[in-house]
Design a protein around this motif. Structure first.
Motif, PDB file in Angstrom:
ATOM      1  N   CYS A   1       2.929   4.889 -44.901  1.00  0.00           N
ATOM      2  CA  CYS A   1       2.994   3.932 -45.712  1.00  0.00           C
ATOM      3  C   CYS A   1       2.200   3.072 -46.859  1.00  0.00           C
ATOM      4  CB  CYS A   1       3.112   3.104 -44.355  1.00  0.00           C
ATOM      5  SG  CYS A   1       3.143   1.106 -44.433  1.00  0.00           S
ATOM      6  N   LEU A   2       2.500   3.192 -47.283  1.00  0.00           N
ATOM      7  CA  LEU A   2       2.055   2.320 -48.700  1.00  0.00           C
ATOM      8  C   LEU A   2       1.819   0.939 -48.653  1.00  0.00           C
ATOM      9  CD1 LEU A   2       2.593   4.761 -51.366  1.00  0.00           C
ATOM     10  CD2 LEU A   2       0.445   4.580 -49.951  1.00  0.00           C
ATOM     11  N   ARG A   3       0.640  -0.133 -48.912  1.00  0.00           N
ATOM     12  CA  ARG A   3       1.410  -1.249 -49.016  1.00  0.00           C
ATOM     13  C   ARG A   3      -0.043  -1.828 -49.877  1.00  0.00           C
ATOM     14  NH1 ARG A   3       4.953  -0.481 -47.207  1.00  0.00           N
ATOM     15  NH2 ARG A   3       6.466  -1.452 -45.446  1.00  0.00           N
ATOM     16  N   VAL A   4       0.141  -3.576 -50.529  1.00  0.00           N
ATOM     17  CA  VAL A   4      -1.073  -3.633 -51.303  1.00  0.00           C
ATOM     18  C   VAL A   4      -1.429  -5.645 -50.500  1.00  0.00           C
ATOM     19  CG1 VAL A   4      -0.717  -5.041 -53.333  1.00  0.00           C
ATOM     20  CG2 VAL A   4       0.316  -3.213 -52.709  1.00  0.00           C
ATOM     21  N   GLY A   5      -2.607  -5.717 -51.008  1.00  0.00           N
ATOM     22  CA  GLY A   5      -3.138  -6.638 -50.389  1.00  0.00           C
ATOM     23  C   GLY A   5      -4.583  -6.591 -49.749  1.00  0.00           C
ATOM     24  N   THR A   6      -5.014  -7.288 -49.071  1.00  0.00           N
ATOM     25  CA  THR A   6      -6.459  -6.731 -48.628  1.00  0.00           C
ATOM     26  C   THR A   6      -6.058  -6.393 -46.927  1.00  0.00           C
ATOM     27  OG1 THR A   6      -6.941  -8.919 -46.986  1.00  0.00           O
ATOM     28  CG2 THR A   6      -7.536  -8.759 -49.579  1.00  0.00           C
ATOM     29  N   VAL A   7      -7.242  -4.578 -46.527  1.00  0.00           N
ATOM     30  CA  VAL A   7      -7.066  -4.774 -45.843  1.00  0.00           C
ATOM     31  C   VAL A   7      -6.549  -5.264 -43.876  1.00  0.00           C
ATOM     32  CG1 VAL A   7      -8.115  -2.621 -43.734  1.00  0.00           C
ATOM     33  CG2 VAL A   7      -8.035  -2.731 -46.311  1.00  0.00           C
ATOM     34  N   ASP A   8      -7.170  -6.344 -44.656  1.00  0.00           N
ATOM     35  CA  ASP A   8      -7.513  -7.051 -42.722  1.00  0.00           C
ATOM     36  C   ASP A   8      -6.224  -7.690 -42.456  1.00  0.00           C
ATOM     37  OD1 ASP A   8      -8.167  -8.894 -45.369  1.00  0.00           O
ATOM     38  OD2 ASP A   8      -8.540 -10.122 -43.466  1.00  0.00           O
ATOM     39  N   GLU A   9      -4.851  -8.579 -43.619  1.00  0.00           N
ATOM     40  CA  GLU A   9      -3.894  -9.279 -44.017  1.00  0.00           C
ATOM     41  C   GLU A   9      -3.227  -8.073 -43.839  1.00  0.00           C
ATOM     42  OE1 GLU A   9      -4.307 -10.622 -48.302  1.00  0.00           O
ATOM     43  OE2 GLU A   9      -5.116 -12.692 -47.372  1.00  0.00           O
ATOM     44  N   VAL A  10      -2.776  -6.823 -44.049  1.00  0.00           N
ATOM     45  CA  VAL A  10      -1.317  -5.969 -44.546  1.00  0.00           C
ATOM     46  C   VAL A  10      -1.601  -5.604 -42.970  1.00  0.00           C
ATOM     47  CG1 VAL A  10      -1.314  -3.832 -44.540  1.00  0.00           C
ATOM     48  CG2 VAL A  10      -1.925  -5.185 -46.402  1.00  0.00           C
ATOM     49  N   ILE A  11      -3.076  -5.456 -41.740  1.00  0.00           N
ATOM     50  CA  ILE A  11      -3.197  -4.274 -40.303  1.00  0.00           C
ATOM     51  C   ILE A  11      -2.576  -6.493 -39.425  1.00  0.00           C
ATOM     52  CG2 ILE A  11      -4.383  -4.745 -38.202  1.00  0.00           C
ATOM     53  CD1 ILE A  11      -3.983  -2.509 -40.344  1.00  0.00           C
TER      54      ILE A  11
END
Length: 661
Positions: free
Chosen positions: A104-114
Motif C-alpha cells: 500500500c502506497l500513501r502520501v503525507g507524513t508518516v504519523d498522519e497516515v498511520i
C-alpha cells in the motif's frame, strides 16, 4: 464481529522480502494472532516532494511545504533518487504479490497516515488494527516519526513495536568509539561477525493482504498512481519546472554511466551475483579507487540504503564463494574456494564503515547536521552567501554555483560535479576530493555541499553523507581533522593519469594532450591552442576559483603513494607530488550554527510553500528547481562509489588511500 485482525508493517528503508526479520517472524510464528498483513510505505512529504501526486486537472496545491533543504533550499530528494526509489518500491510490490500479499502506497507524513489508517479501519465493524510494526532507523526525523507512530498507536489501543534494523553488517556494540580504527579493532574478525541470513517466507506462509474495502483511501487532494511509469511521472513532475542551477552542464557525447542500474531487491541480488561470478569481488581491493566503468566498485550502496539488500546477504554470498559452498556455480572464478582474499576482505571493511557511520549518527544525534560537527569545537570561519568573506575575489554565491555546475577550473572537481548532475553518481575518490575542495580550498559552509549531495545522489544515506562530509570538512571524527586536505591536481595525476575521466565529463578539454593542462586549464600556455579549442574566453579557464601549484615528481607537504586503479584494470603506477599551496588563507570571522537537520520543518496541514533552490534567483529564495538531463544507460556518467555513501578517507588500515592526498 471482528473478522480481520490486521497488522500494519510500516516500511521505510527495508524494501525487501528476503532477510527481513519482520516478514520472517510473521511467516513462521503461528501464535501472533493476526489474520491480515498490510505492508505500507508512505512518501514522507518533508523529504520527498509530493505536489505531483495531485492531478494536474485539480489545480490544487499541496498542503505541505516543499521538500527542500534548510540551508540552501535544494530539493531534498532529486530526480535520480526519486527514480531509483520508485523502481525499488514497485519491485517490492511485485515481490510481495508473488506471496499473495501487496504493498500500500500513501502520501503525507508518516504519523498522519498511520492515524488515518487506525481511525478508519477501527471504525469498521469487521476489522481492526491490532498492531503497527516498523524498523528502527537512525536520524532525527526518523526518530521523530517513530515517537509519533508510537503515540498514535497508544491512543488507538494498538500494539506498537520497533524492530532492530538488521540490514547492517554487525550487531551493535554497547559503546561506540570516536575513531573508526578503535571501533574496527573492537569487532574484528569481521568474517565471523554476522548472523545467518533469513530466508524469504515460504509460499503460502505470508498473511493475506486486506481487501480493498478495508484499506482507507488516499487522503485528498493526492492520488496514488497504479503503474511504475505513472509513479515516476508524478515524482519527477514538480522537479522539472525549472533548472536546479544556473547554466547546467550539457550532457557530453560518447559517455556511459557507471550506475545504469535499476532499483529493487531483484536487481540488487542480480548485481551481487554478477560481482561474484565476474571476479569483481576478488579484484575489488585493486580497482575500488577507479573512476571509469561499472565494475571497478560494487555499486551496491543505493540498494543498501533502501534495504533492498542487506550487508549480511552480501557477506553470506562472499562466504559461500570463499568456502566453495555455492553448489559450484562460481567454480573457475578467481579465488573460488580459497578462503578470504584481499578483495572480499576489503568489501567487508567497507560494510563495517557503513555500520560505523550509522552508529555515529546515533551517538551524536543532531550534531550530525551542526556546522561545528561532532567535534563541536567551533563554528566560525565558514564562508556562506549570507555571511561572505570580504577577502574573496569571487562572490560566494558565484563560487557555489560554479562548484555545482562544474566550472571551477579544477578538472577533477568539474568532471565529478558534471557526472553527478547527469547520473546521480560519482566515485568515492571523486567525492572525497570534491568535499575537501569545497570545504578546505573554498572554505564554504560544508552543509551546502552535503545538502547538494542529498539532493543529487542516487545512493544518499543520511548517516554516511552527513558523517562523511563532516569527516572531510574537518569537523567530524577524522583524527587528522583540519590537517587532511586533498590536492585535487595530485589526486588527478594519481587516479586519472591519462585524463580519461576528466575529458569524458569536461569535453571542452578533449583536444588537450597534456594531463596537467586538463587538470588545470589555466596552465595552458599556448594561446593559439586556446583559441582553436574555444577555451580562450571561458571564465573557468581564465579565472579558476583556485590555482594549485603542482609539479609531477616533486614531493610536497602532502606526500603520498600514487595508486591509479580504475575500471577493471591495474595501472598501479602513480606520480609522487605535493601541494605547494594555492591562493587563499584559513577561514576567519564568525559564522552561525544550527542543530536541526536541514529540511526539517513543521509539517502541519497548512503552511506556506517555502520556494527555493540554488538557481540564481537568490540564495534560499528562488523558485522551484530541477536538473534537466538526468538519464539512464548510455547517456549518463562514469565513476562510482561502492558502500561508502558519502565522502571520506579512512585512517588505520585505509591509510594507503589517505597517503595519496
Amino acid at each position: 464481529m471482528v473478522n480481520s485482525n490486521i497488522i500494519i508493517y510500516l516500511l521505510r528503508r527495508d524494501l525487501r522480502v528476503s532477510d527481513n526479520p519482520v516478514f520472517h517472524s510473521l511467516a513462521n510464528d503461528s501464535t501472533h494472532g493476526f489474520t491480515h498483513l498490510l505492508p505500507l510505505y508512505v512518501f514522507p512529504a518533508q523529504q520527498v516532494e509530493v505536489q505531483g501526486f495531485i492531478p494536474e486537472s485539480e489545480e490544487a496545491k499541496s498542503p505541505y511545504p516543499e521538500a527542500r533543504s534548510k540551508v540552501a533550499n535544494f530539493w531534498r530528494c532529486g530526480p535520480h533518487r526519486c527514480r531509483f526509489l520508485s523502481e525499488s518500491l514497485w519491485d517490492l510490490k511485485s515481490g510481495l504479490e508473488k506471496f499473495g500479499s501487496g504493498l500500500c502506497l500513501r502520501v503525507g507524513t508518516v504519523d498522519e497516515v498511520i492515524k488515518q489508517m487506525l481511525k478508519e479501519i477501527n471504525e469498521k465493524d469487521d476489522a481492526k488494527v491490532a498492531a503497527v510494526w516498523m524498523t528502527s532507523e537512525e536520524g532525527t526525523e526518523e526518530k521523530r516519526e517513530e515517537r509519533a507512530v508510537k503515540a498514535a498507536c497508544e491512543e488507538a489501543d494498538a500494539d506498537f513495536k520497533t524492530w532492530v534494523d538488521e540490514k547492517y553488517f554487525k550487531d551493535d556494540p554497547q559503546d561506540v568509539p570516536n575513531v573508526f580504527t578503535d571501533y574496527r579493532n573492537m569487532v574484528e574478525p569481521l568474517r565471523e561477525a554476522p548472523r545467518d541470513v533469513l530466508p524469504a517466507p515460504a509460499e503460502g506462509k505470508l498473511l493475506s493482504y486486506p481487501t480493498d474495502n478495508v484499506i482507507p483511501a488516499q487522503k485528498s487532494p493526492f492520488k496514488i498512481p497504479d503503474s511504475l511509469e505513472d509513479l515516476q511521472e508524478v515524482l519527477l513532475r514538480p522537479l522539472s519546472a525549472q533548472p536546479l542551477m544556473n547554466d547546467p552542464p550539457a550532457l557530453p557525447d560518447n559517455v556511459e554511466s557507471a550506475h545504469p542500474f535499476k532499483g529493487g531487491e531483484s536487481n540488487a541480488l542480480a548485481r551481487l551475483d554478477h560481482l561474484i561470478s565476474s571476479g569483481c569481488m576478488t579484484t575489488y581491493k585493486d580497482t575500488r579507487n577507479g573512476l571509469l566503468g561499472t565494475d571497478f566498485s560494487t555499486k551496491l550502496s543505493a540498494y543498501l540504503v533502501l534495504g533492498c539488500i542487506t550487508s549480511r546477504q552480501i557477506h553470506s554470498a562472499l562466504l559461500d564463494f570463499e568456502n566453495g559452498t555455492d553448489d559450484g556455480k562460481n567454480k573457475g572464478v578467481q579465488g573460488h574456494g580459497k578462503g578470504e582474499n584481499g578483495g572480499t576482505k576489503s568489501v567487508r571493511f567497507e560494510l563495517l564503515w557503513r555500520d560505523y557511520m550509522r552508529l555515529c549518527a546515533r551517538k551524536f544525534g543532531p550534531k550530525l547536521f551542526s556546522l561545528s560537527g561532532f567535534r563541536a569545537e567551533k563554528d566560525d570561519g565558514w564562508n556562506s552567501p549570507d555571511r561572505p568573506r570580504t577577502d574573496d575575489k569571487v562572490p560566494t554565491r558565484e563560487m557555489i554555483e560554479r562548484f555545482l555546475n562544474g566550472t571551477t577550473g579544477m578538472g577533477l572537481i568539474d568532471a565529478s560535479q558534471r557526472e553527478l548532475f547527469h547520473t546521480g553518481y560519482t566515485s568515492n575518490r571523486a567525492r572525497q576530493n570534491s568535499a575537501s575542495f569545497f570545504a578546505k580550498h573554498l572554505y564554504i559552509d560544508w552543509r551546502i555541499g552535503a545538502e547538494w549531495y542529498e539532493c543529487m545522489l542516487v545512493d544518499y544515506d543520511v548517516s554516511c553523507n552527513w558523517g562523511n562530509w563532516q569527516y572531510l570538512a574537518g569537523v567530524g571524527n577524522d583524527p587528522r581533522g583540519e590537517a587532511r586536505i586533498f590536492n585535487p591536481v595530485k589526486q588527478a595525476f594519481d587516479y586519472d593519469p591519462n585524463a580519461e575521466y576528466v575529458k569524458a565529463w569536461v569535453p571542452e578539454l578533449r583536444g588537450l594532450t597534456d594531463p596537467g593542462e586538463v587538470f588545470q586549464a589555466c596552465t595552458i600556455r599556448d594561446e593559439q591552442k586556446k583559441q582553436e579549442l574555444g577555451l580562450a574566453r571561458l571564465r573557468w579557464v581564465e579565472q579558476p576559483l583556485k590555482r594549485i601549484e603542482f609539479i609531477v615528481g616533486r614531493r610536497g607537504r602532502h606526500q603520498g603513494r600514487g595508486r591509479n586503479n580504475y575500471g577493471r584494470g591495474g595501472n598501479r603506477g602513480g606520480n609522487r607530488g605535493g601541494n605547494r599551496g594555492g591562493s587563499g588563507g584559513p577561514p576567519t570571522g564568525p559564522r552561525h550554527d544550527m542543530n536541526q537537520r536541514p529540511g526539517e520543518r513543521g509539517m502541519g496541514q497548512s503552511g506556506g510553500q517555502s520556494r527555493g533552490g540554488f538557481n540564481g534567483r537568490g540564495y534560499g529564495r528562488s523558485s522551484r528547481g530541477h536538473n534537466r538531463g538526468y538519464r539512464r544507460g548510455r547517456v549518463e556518467g562514469l565513476g562510482g562509489q561502492e558502500f561508502r555513501t558519502g565522502t571520506k578517507d579512512k585512517e588505520g588500515a585505509a591509510q594507503q588511500d589517505a597517503a595519496a592526498e
